[in-house]
Design an enzyme around this catalytic site. Structure first.
Site, PDB file in Angstrom:
ATOM      1  N   CYS A  41       1.040  -1.701  -0.008  1.00 30.49           N
ATOM      2  CA  CYS A  41      -0.017   0.280   0.422  1.00 30.49           C
ATOM      3  C   CYS A  41       1.004   0.901   0.078  1.00 30.49           C
ATOM      4  O   CYS A  41       2.106   0.995   0.117  1.00 30.49           O
ATOM      5  CB  CYS A  41      -0.818   0.278   1.276  1.00 30.49           C
ATOM      6  N   TYR A 178      -5.044 -13.004  -3.509  1.00 31.36           N
ATOM      7  CA  TYR A 178      -4.955 -12.522  -2.042  1.00 31.36           C
ATOM      8  C   TYR A 178      -5.372 -13.335  -0.679  1.00 31.36           C
ATOM      9  O   TYR A 178      -6.658 -12.676  -0.609  1.00 31.36           O
ATOM     10  CB  TYR A 178      -4.784 -11.257  -1.784  1.00 31.36           C
ATOM     11  N   HIS A 181      -2.720 -11.907   5.329  1.00 26.54           N
ATOM     12  CA  HIS A 181      -3.318 -10.340   6.571  1.00 26.54           C
ATOM     13  C   HIS A 181      -4.623 -10.451   6.764  1.00 26.54           C
ATOM     14  O   HIS A 181      -4.424  -9.771   7.623  1.00 26.54           O
ATOM     15  CB  HIS A 181      -3.105  -8.806   5.539  1.00 26.54           C
ATOM     16  N   ASP A 274       2.762  -8.776  10.227  1.00 30.47           N
ATOM     17  CA  ASP A 274       4.076  -8.754   8.557  1.00 30.47           C
ATOM     18  C   ASP A 274       4.677  -7.651   8.278  1.00 30.47           C
ATOM     19  O   ASP A 274       5.831  -7.484   8.269  1.00 30.47           O
ATOM     20  CB  ASP A 274       3.176  -8.676   7.111  1.00 30.47           C
TER      21      ASP A 274
END
Ligand code: ADP
Ligand code: SF4
Length: 717
Positions: A41, A178, A181, A274
């Site tokens: 991001c 994805y 997370h 992470d």
């Protein structure tokens, strides 16, 4: 003092590192080397599409073999407010632009498709969020996610498939599914915590993995002829058997899908795990969790761990821990990291310090910024390049007073421009606040801010370094400089004024008061210490830790309801609060420091005003800073004609180290710090009916925004 003869900017590449530059087949595509910028991001996303595209392009120019976008929503029912979207073909122009920038420099372009399930509230689109089972959405919005039925699941599969087809149309080479997370639907389905279904998508792991398997199969079927299908997967959630773990279900998922994706992109989950800062983790901190993956699959594996050391990267590839060196933060701190390894310019690598200011910019929805790399996010907007800068265009001879992050950064880039520059500091060693703060618990890696800049300056014949020089206005005015930058820093207040106290704290003259500078200079409090944090970033917490390590009995007091509350933006807050609770004698949140006197401190609840008095032999105030601008005021009083004087860094406005570096860089580029009437950077404006209403203003657009607007129009938006 002048450092010895300049060194060449790079030595010959070491053939030892050749394995890092061997191509690798990933499904139907080939990556040119082993440097892989994983999705990250950046706060720019669809709101600043040109800035985002240019930033990605610079990474490709810097040698990354693959450059991926941040996550990209496949549908408006799983809509992340700060990311990209690919809801249908109307979103293609923004993405195609990023692809073009990446391809221009020979890298593969990757896109991370996502449906955010109950991780988001869809406040923008007002679609009811969806989840495997009925649940409130994440954080504290008063929104529930409804349980998906089988038609919803078929829809989610179709939306991913359509997005994959559109991604291929945009030119992407790698398409992600994805499941990392704990943020997206396939991850939510995998989780026993979130998935309480009793149909064929719930219960056994085989059932919970079904959606993920189908999404990968669908993508392969739809675009696998030309695009590699990557699976991003958090193999361990660091919560033991409650969640996925590398010795439990995380391992089993990789085993079950081992040969399905073309690429495994593995990490630990959640994002806070992470993206751990260097305060809580070392380079390579994920290896123990992800190293099993290559033993289970024959497909290429990429992983991350704030890798900046070429030796460590080589070891990872040679010993078969990873096939590709993944990087988000190291690629932000130095977009040219691969190129520097390729050309043997190892000393020039600008290593990430793990401070997570980059993550904060995303959380705060502003264009990416970085402590080490002030050009990130400014590539399109200001036209800044991380390695190149315009040659000098004035005849100035520059003096910089203060060799902290602002002064050092200014000197590096003024030197590169060819300006004869002198950098002076009263200390025997350069580095200012960074050199001091890097001695605090967990902040050792921050010293890299100083090390990189001193290394660059050693090689620059234009810059003279003069440590051990305490200059005054008189000395400066006698010298022959035409431009003077004062980077003399700031210091913490000792009167308690800060965010909540606007008048000096009552009683400071009656007791022992300490500031962070006192403590860093070795003046330590004794006995029962009350640390009052009205700053809310890292300093209060690290000073508390430092004092506890030296045997002090510390009570932590803050008016905020969380300890170090700004660090919610740097993905550190829960770890910091835990550490304070473990190390301090007491932690009082939502509490104001009202008055101090010998042996005691009066506190009060910020909501009710309910008072309490605690024992306190010393008070440490971490409230706010004041610029050290005496030299500036002295010069200002004496200079009417003569050299131009500019303040930069903390001496101009106390702030983060990132802000000081940026200020130094801005000065090196512009030789100024004054505000202009119009913004000195491009904006991404949407064109409405401006031409008709204000035809006389169209000239303003021509050089900047309008080009971009036109391009977008041409692409059919
Ligand atoms: P910034 O974060 O803005 O770079 P720092 O506080 O890190 O600021 O650094 C300021 C530096 O300026 C310190 O290293 C300090 O020793 C130096 N300094 C301050 N005043 C003078 C002065 N009069 N002469 C020389 N050096 C000075
Ligand atoms: Fe690394 Fe800090 Fe830059 Fe992020 S902001 S890339 S953590 S140096």
């Amino acid at each position: 003092m002048k450092y010895p003869a300049p060194r060449p900017s790079c030595s010959a590449a070491d053939p030892m590192f050749a394995p890092l530059f061997t191509p690798l087949q990933i499904g139907p595509v080939t990556i040119r080397n082993r440097f892989y910028q994983v999705p990250h991001c950046n706060g720019m996303n669809r709101v600043h599409p040109s800035a985002m595209a240019q930033m990605r392009g610079i990474k490709a120019e810097g040698g990354w073999g693959a450059v991926c976008t941040e996550q990209c929503d496949v549908h408006y029912s799983g809509c992340h407010p700060r990311e990209l979207r690919l809801w249908d073909q109307h979103d293609l122009p923004i993405l195609a632009r990023a692809v073009d920038e990446i391809h221009k420099h020979g890298a593969l372009a990757g896109i991370e498709l996502a449906h955010n399930g109950f991780h988001v509230h869809n406040l923008e689109t007002r679609a009811i969020p969806m989840a495997p089972s009925l649940t409130p959405t994440r954080s504290n919005a008063p929104v529930m996610a409804r349980e998906m039925d089988l038609q919803d699941i078929r829809d989610v599969r179709r939306w991913h498939r359509l997005a994959a087809i559109n991604a291929k149309r945009a030119g992407f080479d790698i398409v992600y599914i994805y499941a990392g997370h704990d943020m997206t639907l396939p991850a939510h389905f995998l989780s026993r915590r979130h998935n309480r279904r009793t149909d064929c998508y719930g219960g056994s792991l085989e059932n919970r993995v079904r959606l993920l398997r189908e999404l990968v199969e669908d993508a392969k079927d739809a675009v696998g002829d030309r695009c590699a299908i990557a699976l991003r997967f958090g193999v361990d959630e660091l919560i033991g058997s409650e969640g996925l773990s590398c010795v439990g279900e995380g391992h089993d998922v990789v085993q079950m899908l081992a040969h399905l994706p073309d690429l495994w992109d593995v990490n630990i989950s959640s994002f806070e795990n992470d993206g751990q800062s260097s305060r809580f983790s070392e380079e390579g901190f994920q290896e123990e969790y992800i190293r099993f993956v290559k033993k289970v699959t024959g497909k290429p594996v990429v992983g991350v761990g704030r890798y900046t050391s070429p030796d460590r990267m080589l070891w990872l590839i040679s010993t078969g821990v990873l096939d590709l060196i993944g990087a988000a933060r190291p690629s932000i701190a130095d977009p040219f990291l691969p190129e520097k390894i390729r050309t043997g310019a190892y000393d020039d690598i600008r290593e990430c310090i793990g401070c997570n200011i980059c993550i904060a910019s995303d959380k705060l929805s502003v264009p990416l910024r970085c402590t080490q790399n002030p050009t990130i996010g400014e590539e399109w907007r200001r036209g800044w390049h991380p390695e190149r800068i315009a040659a000098k265009d004035t005849g100035d001879r520059v003096l910089i007073v203060g060799g902290g992050p602002a002064g050092l950064e200014a000197a590096v880039w003024l030197g590169r421009r060819g300006y004869e520059t002198t950098l002076i500091d009263r200390s025997p060693e350069f580095g200012g606040r960074v050199r001091r703060e890097a001695r605090l618990p967990g902040l050792r890696a921050w010293q890299r801010v100083v090390d990189w800049r001193l290394e660059q300056l050693k090689k620059d014949r234009h810059v003279t370094l003069l440590p051990n020089n305490d200059v005054t206005a008189g000395i400066i005015l006698e010298a022959d400089f035409t431009l003077i930058a004062l980077a003399t820093g700031a210091e913490w207040r000792s009167d308690g004024i800060g965010r909540s106290l606007t008048q000096p704290l009552r009683g400071v003259e009656l007791t022992a008061i300490f500031t962070p500078e006192d403590i860093l200079a070795g003046r330590l409090p004794e006995g029962r210490v009350v640390l009052f944090d009205d700053d809310h970033y890292y300093m209060g917490g690290v000073i508390a830790e430092y004092l506890v390590e030296r045997g002090c009995d510390v009570t932590f007091v803050t008016p905020d309801s969380l300890v170090s509350s700004f660090t919610t933006n740097t993905a550190e807050q829960p770890r910091i609060q835990r550490r304070m609770l473990e190390k301090c004698s007491a932690v009082h949140v939502s509490t104001q420091l009202i008055e101090v006197r010998a042996g005691e401190a009066d506190l009060a609840c910020v909501f009710t005003g309910r008072p309490r008095t605690i024992m306190a032999d010393a008070i440490v105030l971490v409230t706010s800073q004041v610029p050290c601008d005496e030299l500036f005021l002295d010069l200002f009083a004496h200079v009417s004609v003569g050299p131009r004087v500019v303040r930069i860094g903390d001496c101009y406005a106390p702030g983060t180290i990132a802000a000081a570096v940026y200020s130094g860089h801005l000065f090196a580029r512009t030789l100024d710090n004054r505000l202009s009437d119009s913004p000195p950077f491009r904006r991404e404006n949407t064109q409405l009916d401006w031409d008709q209403r204000f035809p006389e203003d169209m000239g303003v657009f021509r050089g900047c925004d309008r080009n971009q607007v036109l391009e977008r129009n041409e692409l059919g938006q």
